[in-house]
Design a protein around this motif. Structure first.
Motif, PDB file in Angstrom:
ATOM      1  N   SER A   1       0.846  -1.131  -0.019  1.00  0.00           N
ATOM      2  CA  SER A   1      -0.005  -0.001   0.261  1.00  0.00           C
ATOM      3  C   SER A   1       0.971   0.661   0.069  1.00  0.00           C
ATOM      4  N   THR A   2       2.085   1.036  -0.011  1.00  0.00           N
ATOM      5  CA  THR A   2       2.721   2.518  -0.632  1.00  0.00           C
ATOM      6  C   THR A   2       2.851   3.317  -1.925  1.00  0.00           C
ATOM      7  N   HIS A   3       2.806   2.188  -2.941  1.00  0.00           N
ATOM      8  CA  HIS A   3       2.357   3.094  -4.429  1.00  0.00           C
ATOM      9  C   HIS A   3       1.215   2.603  -5.035  1.00  0.00           C
ATOM     10  N   ILE A   4       1.439   3.570  -6.152  1.00  0.00           N
ATOM     11  CA  ILE A   4      -0.270   3.091  -6.726  1.00  0.00           C
ATOM     12  C   ILE A   4       0.151   3.218  -8.323  1.00  0.00           C
ATOM     13  N   ALA A   5      -1.095   2.067  -8.704  1.00  0.00           N
ATOM     14  CA  ALA A   5      -0.829   1.673  -9.988  1.00  0.00           C
ATOM     15  C   ALA A   5      -1.742   1.599 -10.445  1.00  0.00           C
ATOM     16  N   GLY A   6      -1.538   1.832 -12.015  1.00  0.00           N
ATOM     17  CA  GLY A   6      -2.719   2.480 -12.804  1.00  0.00           C
ATOM     18  C   GLY A   6      -2.953   1.292 -13.516  1.00  0.00           C
ATOM     19  N   LEU A   7      -4.672   1.100 -13.725  1.00  0.00           N
ATOM     20  CA  LEU A   7      -4.604  -0.361 -14.046  1.00  0.00           C
ATOM     21  C   LEU A   7      -5.093   0.208 -15.198  1.00  0.00           C
ATOM     22  N   THR A   8      -5.490   1.567 -15.755  1.00  0.00           N
ATOM     23  CA  THR A   8      -6.116   1.768 -16.866  1.00  0.00           C
ATOM     24  C   THR A   8      -5.283   3.008 -17.951  1.00  0.00           C
ATOM     25  N   ALA A   9      -5.488   3.071 -19.062  1.00  0.00           N
ATOM     26  CA  ALA A   9      -4.589   3.645 -19.600  1.00  0.00           C
ATOM     27  C   ALA A   9      -4.792   5.131 -18.984  1.00  0.00           C
ATOM     28  N   CYS A  10      -5.918   5.567 -18.524  1.00  0.00           N
ATOM     29  CA  CYS A  10      -5.659   7.379 -18.021  1.00  0.00           C
ATOM     30  C   CYS A  10      -5.250   6.857 -16.223  1.00  0.00           C
ATOM     31  N   GLY A  11      -5.343   5.658 -15.859  1.00  0.00           N
ATOM     32  CA  GLY A  11      -4.809   5.602 -14.503  1.00  0.00           C
ATOM     33  C   GLY A  11      -2.531   5.818 -14.958  1.00  0.00           C
ATOM     34  N   ARG A  12      -2.877   4.644 -15.525  1.00  0.00           N
ATOM     35  CA  ARG A  12      -1.827   4.805 -15.994  1.00  0.00           C
ATOM     36  C   ARG A  12      -0.534   6.189 -16.129  1.00  0.00           C
ATOM     37  N   ALA A  13      -1.269   7.028 -16.993  1.00  0.00           N
ATOM     38  CA  ALA A  13      -0.483   8.366 -17.202  1.00  0.00           C
ATOM     39  C   ALA A  13      -0.851   8.945 -15.990  1.00  0.00           C
ATOM     40  N   THR A  14      -1.900   9.083 -15.566  1.00  0.00           N
ATOM     41  CA  THR A  14      -2.103   9.890 -14.210  1.00  0.00           C
ATOM     42  C   THR A  14      -0.544   9.501 -13.694  1.00  0.00           C
ATOM     43  N   VAL A  15      -0.339   8.333 -12.759  1.00  0.00           N
ATOM     44  CA  VAL A  15       0.158   8.052 -12.248  1.00  0.00           C
ATOM     45  C   VAL A  15       2.128   8.674 -12.098  1.00  0.00           C
ATOM     46  N   LEU A  16       2.099   8.619 -13.339  1.00  0.00           N
ATOM     47  CA  LEU A  16       3.630   9.183 -14.603  1.00  0.00           C
ATOM     48  C   LEU A  16       3.196  10.849 -14.217  1.00  0.00           C
ATOM     49  N   ALA A  17       1.914  11.034 -14.866  1.00  0.00           N
ATOM     50  CA  ALA A  17       2.140  12.924 -15.013  1.00  0.00           C
ATOM     51  C   ALA A  17       2.424  13.633 -13.408  1.00  0.00           C
TER      52      ALA A  17
END
Length: 147
Positions: A99-115
């Motif tokens: 529970s220390t990291h957030i992973a994106g499950l969707t394209a939107c999620g992955r892009a948001t995690v990085l941005a």
């Protein structure tokens, strides 16, 4: 344009349940006040209307800046960033690494995690301490009932 009224600020804070819409940090554990952020930044044509406002911690809000889109690292396509007022967090993200990291499950999620650099070293270190104290991860999902 007039400043955002205190009534709107209070309604946004209540709907967001005093939690950052991106990293889900709770106000009671964050040093500093969660900020009212523009989902579509004013610089990108967004307004001060309540429907365009949500809560964000200072880190998430500063990393987001004027971005509305980012590249999905899996497809290299530009996609819209996560909209915490209109989208359900658990459909786009999941907690990993104890529970220390957030992973994106969707394209939107992955892009948001990085941005928004949701796994920056400061956030991860604080989450580790919150996990140790039993304060994290938050268990309640937040979404706007009008969405």
């Amino acid at each position: 344009m007039s400043p955002i009224s205190e009534q709107i600020r209070l309604r946004v804070r209540e709907k967001a349940k005093n939690q950052c819409g991106y990293c889900r940090s709770l106000q009671k554990y964050v040093l500093g006040i969660l900020e009212i952020e523009h989902i579509i930044p004013k610089a990108a044509g967004g307004s001060d209307n309540e429907e365009n406002l949500w809560l964000a911690c200072r880190l998430c809000n500063s990393y987001k800046g004027t971005q509305t889109k980012a590249k999905d690292p899996a497809t290299n396509q530009d996609v819209q960033l996560f909209n915490p007022r209109r989208q359900k967090w658990t459909q786009h993200f999941v907690w990993t690494n104890d529970s220390t990291h957030i992973a994106g499950l969707t394209a939107c999620g992955r892009a948001t995690v990085l941005a928004l650099q949701l796994n920056n070293p400061y956030a991860v270190a604080v989450r580790q301490a919150w996990v140790s104290a039993g304060w994290h991860p938050p268990t309640e999902d937040v979404e706007d009932s009008s969405a």
